[in-house]
Write an enzyme that holds these catalytic residues in place. Structure first.
Site, PDB file in Angstrom:
ATOM      1  N   CYS A 151       0.831  -1.213   0.000  1.00 23.80           N
ATOM      2  CA  CYS A 151       0.000   0.000   0.000  1.00 23.80           C
ATOM      3  C   CYS A 151       0.855   1.248   0.000  1.00 23.80           C
ATOM      4  CB  CYS A 151      -0.929   0.005   1.203  1.00 23.80           C
ATOM      5  SG  CYS A 151      -2.145  -1.293   1.100  1.00 23.80           S
ATOM      6  N   HIS A 152       1.770   1.337   0.945  1.00 28.44           N
ATOM      7  CA  HIS A 152       2.562   2.560   1.059  1.00 28.44           C
ATOM      8  C   HIS A 152       4.042   2.267   1.178  1.00 28.44           C
ATOM      9  CE1 HIS A 152      -1.530   3.366   2.472  1.00 28.44           C
ATOM     10  NE2 HIS A 152      -1.406   4.390   1.668  1.00 28.44           N
ATOM     11  N   GLY A 153       4.429   1.033   0.866  1.00 30.05           N
ATOM     12  CA  GLY A 153       5.847   0.727   0.750  1.00 30.05           C
ATOM     13  C   GLY A 153       6.604   0.577   2.060  1.00 30.05           C
TER      14      GLY A 153
END
Lengths: 187, 430
Positions: A151-153
């Protein structure tokens, strides 16, 4: 004037406070407290209901998980990762300088004594709650060989500790106990 | 509430006369959007989007109320009932596509409406309250759109709900209990779906209420205009009806052409295929992104990957994302230039076209891209510019800029000369 004085006098106390002031304050306070009391059910109905809260515990057979493999189980409708670490993964987790971590914890603190190879964590990224990749066969494990949240690394290492990306904490270790060598009870 | 030369409502027959005495509703409409509302004569097409936004809200309420007649807000059947609408209900496919693309259309129109406000400084005195109410409407729209997207209970619905409620988990101390309270559980489930449906039904009517306040506040100073010069005299205005009802009608026609083209030829172009997969709490889609209209803010959320002094990266991202909209509330006081229109502000104009717009475009693009380089770094740079634009550049530009000369009046701007400018050339005009 005389008329008015005779009407007011019985109501007045020494400091010019009327009895009616007391009645006003009492009535408004009563209504205010009552109004606030009504908010309690209105707010509390939003909280988890009894069936959601009902403590569930899950027993999982882990005998089939070979070193290097992991499974996803379900606890409180959320995924749990159970991973059998390889000796290399344990070594790579242990050689990290704990003080350099965002959420400093050793692998020993995150596993049960004598069962350091069993890494059991929630499969819920501590950033915004996605399920990280890395537990399933062939999934990306991230730069540190543990888990990677798409999702956001956020990258987690082989002890599921946060190493890179926006997540603030390591993957949560739920309460669990080994019932036997092959069965673990979560919750 | 209006200019002295505004047309006065005259009931056309005995029945209207009777109604006007008992409940002057026709008079109210006449003064609000009829011949009784004098409007600057020089409005360009950027002034169409308020009416179009109102149209979109009506479109969403009509299609939404109908969809609610066929949809079931229960985690067990929500996905199936959505498919039931698509496959079985007469015209259900069209109504659902109209609603889903209607949300996109609403945001397109509102973004253009907001950018009109940025360029022509519509937020400046005496119109601050209109702007503030507009930001409130935008926030309500975002909440409504988010909750609506959860209802089909597909993969993107579920994970969107998880990620967005996870934002609240970033708040120190109360965050996690707050998140559990919002969801009514530890992960999105039936409780969350049900309350989102209830609120998704309610909020559009709250928006309608705030829109009434927005228009009420607008009618006190009257509409702004592309020169930013206030109305001085009757020759500066024309009655809203028929002049702007006609112009808005034309704009509505163009809007509907584009909207229908998307609706009938590319109804899924703006959606995500993953949302046609039923919600699965054990598997996150590989590329999870919100709907396109949230991309700029989502990019800001993801731009914070390292702790910022003592503030964790996660909280910082959340604060920045909300801050990106909250900063709009302070715009009327950050931009202190007395000149409204960007047409007469050479420096402001440069930063608008070559600063703010490109930064928003980059954020927009990066918000829809995967969370990897170079997108993360690009969104960091663009976020930095975004905040610098509002908090540093605007105040400085306002104080050092030398604006170009303004026309004497709207009439002069339109006709090239204004008789009254010559006749009234006395100290009182200054």
């Amino acid at each position: 004037m005389a008329d008015q004085a005779s009407i007011n006098t019985p109501d007045m106390t020494g400091e010019g406070v009327r009895r009616r002031d007391f009645i006003n304050i009492a009535a408004v306070s009563f209504a205010g407290v009552g109004g606030l009391a009504v908010l309690v059910p209105l707010v509390s109905q939003m909280a988890p209901s009894a069936d959601v809260l009902a403590q569930s515990s899950t027993e999982i057979d882990i005998s089939a998980i070979q070193p290097g493999q992991a499974i996803k189980a379900v606890f409180r409708k959320q995924p749990v990762f159970i991973r059998n670490l390889t000796p290399e993964e344990i070594a790579s987790a242990e050689k990290v300088d704990v003080a350099s971590l965002r959420d400093p914890q050793t692998l020993e603190e995150r596993t049960k004594a004598g069962k350091t190879n069993w890494l059991i964590t929630m499969g819920v990224c501590t950033h915004l709650g996605c399920v990280p990749l890395g537990a399933g066969e062939g999934e990306v494990k991230g730069e540190f060989g543990g888990y990677f949240c798409p999702c956001h690394g956020s990258h987690y290492d082989t002890a599921a500790r946060i190493r890179k990306g926006p997540a603030p904490k390591n993957l949560e270790v739920p309460e669990y106990a080994f019932i036997s060598d092959t069965v673990v009870k979560i919750g | 509430m209006s200019f002295a030369w505004a047309n006065e409502y005259k009931p056309s027959n005995g029945l209207m006369q009777w109604l006007d005495e008992k409940l002057p509703l026709p008079r109210f409409v006449y003064n609000a959007v009829g011949a009784g509302y004098p409007v600057p004569r020089n409005l360009n097409y950027m002034w169409n989007f308020g009416v179009l936004a109102g149209f979109c809200l009506v479109l969403q309420i009509v299609t939404g109320v109908i969809l609610a007649m066929h949809y079931a807000p229960n985690a067990l059947v929500a996905f199936d009932s959505t498919e039931h609408i698509m496959r079985d209900v007469n015209w259900g496919w069209m109504l659902r596509y109209a609603h889903a693309n209607g949300a996109s259309a609403f945001f397109v129109v509102v973004y253009l409406h907001i950018f009109r406000g940025f360029f022509y400084s519509s937020y400046k005195a005496p119109r601050e309250m209109i702007w503030l109410l507009g930001v409130v409407i935008f926030l309500l729209m975002m909440a409504t759109a988010f909750m609506g997207y959860v209802l089909p209970w597909g993969q993107m619905s579920f994970w969107g709900a998880k990620v967005i409620t996870g934002l609240f988990g970033a708040i120190p101390v109360v965050g996690e209990p707050l998140q559990v309270w919002l969801l009514g559980g530890f992960a999105p489930d039936n409780a969350a779906l049900n309350r989102f449906f209830s609120l998704h039904f309610l909020l559009p009517f709250v928006i309608a209420g705030v829109i009434i306040l927005h228009i009420w506040a607008l009618h006190i100073p009257g509409s702004s205009n592309p020169t930013g010069v206030e109305v001085k005299q009757e020759s500066d205005t024309v009655p809203f009806h028929p002049y702007y009802t006609a112009k808005d009608g034309f704009g509505l026609g163009v809007f509907l052409l584009i909207y229908c083209a998307v609706l009938f030829f590319a109804p899924n172009a703006l959606g995500h295929p993953d949302n046609y997969i039923p919600a699965n709490p054990l598997s996150t889609p590989a590329h999870i992104v919100p709907e396109w209209y949230f991309w700029p803010f989502y990019a800001i959320l993801r731009a914070f990957t390292y702790d910022f002094f003592f503030i964790p990266a996660k909280l910082m991202g959340v604060l920045a994302m909300f801050g990106a909209i909250l900063v709009w509330f302070f715009l009327p006081w950050l931009d202190t230039s007395p000149v409204r229109s960007g047409h007469y502000r050479p420096l402001f104009r440069k930063f608008f076209w070559f600063g703010l717009i490109p930064a928003m475009a980059v954020l927009f693009y990066c918000g829809g891209a995967p969370a990897q380089e170079p997108y993360v770094m690009l969104s960091q740079l663009a976020s930095l510019y975004y905040f610098a634009h509002f908090l540093i550049i605007l105040p400085i530009v306002s104080s050092i800029e030398k604006p170009e000369p303004l026309p004497f009046s709207i009439t002069e701007a339109v006709l090239g000369k204004d008789e009254s400018a010559v006749l009234n050339a006395n100290p009182a005009a200054a």
